[in-house]
Motif scaffolding. Structure first.
Motif, short mmCIF file in Angstrom:
data_model
loop_
_atom_site.label_atom_id
_atom_site.label_comp_id
_atom_site.label_asym_id
_atom_site.label_seq_id
_atom_site.Cartn_x
_atom_site.Cartn_y
_atom_site.Cartn_z
N GLU A 153 0.83 -1.21 0.00
CA GLU A 153 0.00 0.00 0.00
C GLU A 153 0.87 1.26 0.00
OE1 GLU A 153 -3.65 2.05 2.60
OE2 GLU A 153 -2.30 0.59 3.54
N LEU A 154 1.91 1.26 0.82
CA LEU A 154 2.80 2.42 0.86
C LEU A 154 3.53 2.61 -0.46
CD1 LEU A 154 4.41 4.71 2.14
CD2 LEU A 154 5.96 2.98 3.09
N GLN A 155 4.11 1.52 -0.97
CA GLN A 155 4.88 1.64 -2.21
C GLN A 155 4.00 2.07 -3.37
OE1 GLN A 155 7.59 1.94 -1.13
NE2 GLN A 155 8.86 0.11 -0.91
N THR A 156 2.78 1.60 -3.40
CA THR A 156 1.85 2.03 -4.45
C THR A 156 1.56 3.52 -4.33
OG1 THR A 156 0.83 -0.18 -4.46
CG2 THR A 156 -0.42 1.60 -5.48
N ALA A 157 1.40 4.00 -3.12
CA ALA A 157 1.15 5.43 -2.90
C ALA A 157 2.32 6.27 -3.38
CB ALA A 157 0.88 5.70 -1.43
N VAL A 158 3.55 5.82 -3.10
CA VAL A 158 4.74 6.57 -3.54
C VAL A 158 4.86 6.53 -5.06
CG1 VAL A 158 7.24 6.77 -3.39
CG2 VAL A 158 5.94 6.12 -1.36
N VAL A 159 4.65 5.35 -5.66
CA VAL A 159 4.72 5.24 -7.13
C VAL A 159 3.68 6.15 -7.78
CG1 VAL A 159 4.35 3.72 -9.10
CG2 VAL A 159 5.70 2.92 -7.14
N ASN A 160 2.46 6.12 -7.29
CA ASN A 160 1.41 6.96 -7.88
C ASN A 160 1.74 8.44 -7.76
OD1 ASN A 160 -0.04 4.69 -8.56
ND2 ASN A 160 -1.45 4.81 -6.82
N ALA A 161 2.26 8.85 -6.61
CA ALA A 161 2.64 10.25 -6.42
C ALA A 161 3.82 10.61 -7.32
CB ALA A 161 2.99 10.50 -4.96
N GLY A 162 4.77 9.69 -7.44
CA GLY A 162 5.92 9.94 -8.31
C GLY A 162 5.52 10.09 -9.76
N HIS A 163 4.68 9.18 -10.24
CA HIS A 163 4.23 9.25 -11.62
C HIS A 163 3.39 10.51 -11.88
CE1 HIS A 163 4.76 4.65 -12.39
NE2 HIS A 163 5.90 5.32 -12.41
N ALA A 164 2.58 10.88 -10.92
CA ALA A 164 1.77 12.09 -11.07
C ALA A 164 2.64 13.34 -11.20
CB ALA A 164 0.82 12.24 -9.88
N ALA A 165 3.82 13.29 -10.57
CA ALA A 165 4.75 14.42 -10.64
C ALA A 165 5.71 14.32 -11.82
CB ALA A 165 5.55 14.51 -9.34
N GLY A 166 5.57 13.26 -12.63
CA GLY A 166 6.40 13.12 -13.82
C GLY A 166 7.72 12.41 -13.59
N PHE A 167 7.88 11.72 -12.46
CA PHE A 167 9.13 11.04 -12.14
C PHE A 167 9.12 9.58 -12.56
CE2 PHE A 167 9.52 14.17 -8.51
CZ PHE A 167 10.71 14.75 -8.92
N PRO A 168 10.24 9.06 -13.07
CA PRO A 168 10.42 7.61 -13.06
C PRO A 168 10.57 7.16 -11.61
CG PRO A 168 12.06 8.71 -14.47
CD PRO A 168 11.40 9.77 -13.65
N VAL A 169 10.09 5.96 -11.30
CA VAL A 169 10.19 5.43 -9.94
C VAL A 169 10.87 4.06 -10.00
CG1 VAL A 169 8.96 4.79 -7.84
CG2 VAL A 169 8.08 6.63 -9.28
N VAL A 170 11.93 3.91 -9.22
CA VAL A 170 12.68 2.65 -9.19
C VAL A 170 12.75 2.17 -7.74
CG1 VAL A 170 14.03 3.17 -11.25
CG2 VAL A 170 14.87 3.91 -9.00
N GLY A 171 13.08 0.87 -7.56
CA GLY A 171 13.05 0.35 -6.21
C GLY A 171 14.15 -0.65 -5.91
N HIS A 172 14.64 -0.60 -4.68
CA HIS A 172 15.60 -1.57 -4.15
C HIS A 172 14.86 -2.84 -3.73
CE1 HIS A 172 18.67 -3.16 -1.23
NE2 HIS A 172 17.55 -3.60 -0.65
N ALA A 173 15.41 -3.99 -4.13
CA ALA A 173 14.96 -5.29 -3.63
C ALA A 173 16.04 -6.31 -3.95
CB ALA A 173 13.63 -5.71 -4.26
#
Length: 438
Positions: free
Chosen positions: A212-232
């Motif tokens: 839920e948190l990661q989805t919220a960050v991705v959605n906010a990032g995309h809305a602001a025009g950012f690529p979003v990448v993640g550590h795993a």
């Protein structure tokens, strides 16, 4: 300030190869003004241009290191930070992508880069530092990754206090986190998704971000025009990042072979992977001969200081018993076969065992070729045009009219043998925005 012409050169423009090409770039604008893939008569050169005979050489776009860190948190007290952006430029890396550092360090380094470039243009001098892109802080949570790796080697009170200032992102604060990063000059957003199951720590030993948190960050990032990448570093954590809608992973995993479910998620997102095989080999304590080879090379060519040479030889050796580097090789092979983009990056950090910013990217690219079945040109593409495309760096990564004059001239044919970058004369010229590296 005038123009420079490199003629009669083998050109790899980031995608394709051309023989007997000519490239002209302008020092004042810092851009490429013309590219000819057929022989160009000298009468067509700009008046007063500096002319370089590129016969017997390969001209490449400046390399892009898509996963490093610009902070100094792994350095011992008093250690020099001078090479953090200088050693990559010596290796032909004109752009580095920081994947979690404090905004103060990023701002300080960016200011130094800009001032150096301005002074070089003013005085017809040279540059010594790579360009810096950054996520600024990753979207950290209270007590979560990368707290253990930062505090593990030297948990001073000062360092503990610094870690406490990291973001504590929640579902509710995700939009504000992204908004703040945009205002501070972030180039992309970084997620942290780690449960330690691939590491020599108990699974779940630290707090783990929710889907839920990661989805919220991705959605906010995309809305602001950012690529979003993640550590795993594991399959389950990778799938959380992909289910959240991220554009890419900043590592591949080492806990098991790639399951079809993970491949399907990569394809669904059209996501890319930055494998960081170099640091994964340090994590699993494998490929010691490779570390020694590139440490020897770095010492011989004076690419890094003595501390970093020794640091490159060492391994973190913090893997779970079941983790294997072979799983990472197999995953990169499988992703390539499925059409997933592989973008070159190492996770190199000043002071992090097994890494040296700059030489580690050479090792990374050679691993793609020797362990993951890439061609030389595919490996070069992964460090030039492809990262520029995937991160939206539209001004670089390819040699074309109007693009930044970030260029690397190498003696010999790099498109046939990657080691031409470092064997023999190796790199004979580097330019960043048309200014010669010195």
């Amino acid at each position: 300030m005038g123009s420079t012409v490199i003629h009669s050169v083998l050109l790899f423009d980031g995608v394709s190869i051309y023989s007997d090409a000519s490239v002209t770039f302008d020092l004042e604008s810092g851009t490429i003004t013309s590219v000819s893939t057929t022989p160009t008569p000298s009468t067509d050169y700009p008046s007063g241009a500096a002319v370089i005979d590129g016969k017997g050489c390969t001209l490449l776009p400046g390399l892009i290191e898509s996963h490093m860190h610009v902070h100094n948190l792994h350095l011992p007290p008093g250690a020099s930070e001078d090479d953090i952006l200088r050693s990559p430029l010596r290796c032909g890396v004109t752009t580095v992508c920081d994947m979690h550092s404090d905004p103060e360090s990023v701002t300080k380094q960016r200011k130094a880069v800009a001032e150096e470039l301005a002074q070089a243009k003013k005085s017809n001098g040279t540059v010594t530092m790579s360009d810096l892109k950054s996520s600024l802080y990753g979207a950290t949570i209270a007590g979560g990754w990368p707290k253990p790796v930062v505090l593990g080697h030297n948990p001073t009170e000062e360092l503990k206090a610094l870690v406490e200032t990291w973001p504590n992102v929640t579902v509710e604060t995700a939009p504000d986190f992204v908004k703040s990063h945009k205002a501070k000059g972030a180039d992309y957003i970084k997620l942290m998704q780690e449960n330690c199951c691939s590491l020599a720590m108990p699974t779940g030993a630290i707090p783990v971000a929710t889907l839920e948190l990661q989805t919220a960050v991705v959605n906010a990032g995309h809305a602001a025009g950012f690529p979003v990448v993640g550590h795993a570093l594991s399959v389950d954590m990778t799938e959380v990042v992909l289910k959240a809608g991220a554009d890419g992973l900043t590592h591949t995993f080492v806990d098991q072979p790639p399951p079809q479910s993970t491949i399907d998620l990569y394809k669904k997102n059209n996501a890319f992977v930055i494998p960081t095989l170099t640091i994964l080999a340090s994590l699993t304590n494998e490929l010691q001969d490779w570390r020694d080879q590139f440490a020897d090379l770095a010492k011989q060519k004076k690419l890094v200081d003595d501390f970093t040479v020794q640091n490159m030889r060492e391994a973190m050796n913090v893997k779970d018993a079941a983790a294997k580097l072979e799983y990472a090789f197999d995953t990169v092979k499988r992703l390539r076969q499925e059409g997933i983009d592989v973008v070159a990056g190492t996770d190199a950090v000043a002071g992090l065992k097994g890494s040296g910013i700059g030489p580690s990217l050479w090792m990374e690219l050679l691993l793609y070729i020797e362990k993951c079945d890439m061609s030389v040109t595919e490996a070069l593409h992964s460090a030039t045009a492809l990262p520029a495309k995937r991160f939206g760096f539209s001004d670089r990564g390819i040699i074309a009219k109007g693009k930044r004059a970030d260029l690397v001239l190498v003696k010999g044919n790099v498109t046939e043998k990657l080691a031409t970058l470092w064997e023999g004369e190796g790199i004979v010229g580097v330019w960043k925005q048309g200014v010669k590296a010195g």
